[in-house]
Design a protein around this motif. Structure first.
Motif, PDB file in Angstrom:
ATOM      1  N   ARG A 204       0.835  -1.212   0.000  1.00  0.00           N
ATOM      2  CA  ARG A 204       0.000   0.000   0.000  1.00  0.00           C
ATOM      3  C   ARG A 204       0.864   1.254   0.000  1.00  0.00           C
ATOM      4  N   GLU A 208       1.006   4.077  -2.806  1.00  0.00           N
ATOM      5  CA  GLU A 208       0.630   5.450  -2.458  1.00  0.00           C
ATOM      6  C   GLU A 208       1.732   6.437  -2.824  1.00  0.00           C
ATOM      7  N   TYR A 224      -8.593  -8.801   2.044  1.00  0.00           N
ATOM      8  CA  TYR A 224      -8.301  -7.651   1.196  1.00  0.00           C
ATOM      9  C   TYR A 224      -8.868  -7.847  -0.208  1.00  0.00           C
TER      10      TYR A 224
END
Length: 230
Positions: A204, A208, A224
């Motif tokens: 993640r 990001e 997830y």
């Protein structure tokens, strides 16, 4: 598939010679190893197209060899065994094997399995690149990228992170449990399911940093999934 190189890992000379004969008859090239350490040396130097791997071999057993091969890449592996305990461990193919055959076997059946696994593997390789949102996964090169403002930037991923992302992108609408993701990204490991949370968190963060926030939302009570397409 013609002229593909098969690494035969078998310490019983007579069995290895029979397999070699049947494979040569179908146009395959072969190389043999009688123990696990030699098998890994051949795999690293010769880059076989597929490995026929007996489990009960000297120096390193087949499970240890499979783990090393999987850590190094995606070479297809067919496991060979005669023992019930091995069959139980292989039954779900969670260790990363592509198939398994049981001794005593018909050599023609083994050749058919080799052909089937190679066809399936080549079919997956033809996908080459899968895309989801701005993320691209290149299965041939084992690389992943994010496209932003016309720029294509590589994600710096560990092998486990790459496997996790690749597995999810192959099934973009699915919610994944932690146990399934653990099997997908660390098939040779005895790690606990919470290890997946660490890999997802790191993945993640890397996404990001390259302009893809919120790519891996949690699914309560399951695990997830990928975020919806933009």
């Amino acid at each position: 598939m013609d002229n593909s190189l098969v690494l035969i890992v078998e310490d019983e000379h007579a069995i290895a010679r029979i397999l070699e004969g049947y494979l040569h008859r179908e146009g395959f090239r072969t190389v043999r190893a009688a123990d696990g350490e030699t098998a890994l040396q051949h795999h690293a130097l010769l880059k076989p197209d597929i490995v026929l791997l007996d489990i009960r071999i000297p120096r390193l057993d087949g499970f240890a060899v499979l783990a090393r091969i999987r850590a190094a890449g995606t070479t297809p592996v067919i496991m060979v065994t005669a023992l019930a305990d091995d069959i139980d461990r292989l039954s779900g193919l969670h260790l990363g094997a592509d198939d398994y055959v049981l001794k005593p076997f018909n050599p023609q059946e083994v050749v058919a399995r080799v052909k089937a696994v190679l066809r399936r593997t080549l079919g997956q390789q033809r996908q080459e690149i899968l895309r989801y949102r701005s993320v691209e996964v290149d299965f041939d090169s084992h690389l992943a990228f994010v496209r932003s403002n016309g720029q294509r930037t590589a994600l710096t991923l560990t092998l486990s992170e790459f496997r996790l992302l690749a597995h999810m992108i192959r099934h973009p609408q699915q919610a994944f449990g932690r146990a399934e993701l653990l099997d997908a990204c660390m098939p040779e490991s005895d790690a606990l399911e919470r290890t997946v949370d660490t890999h997802v968190s790191n993945l993640r963060r890397k996404l990001e940093e390259l302009g893809e926030p919120g790519m891996l939302p949690s699914v309560r009570g399951i695990g997830y999934r990928l975020a919806d397409p933009q």
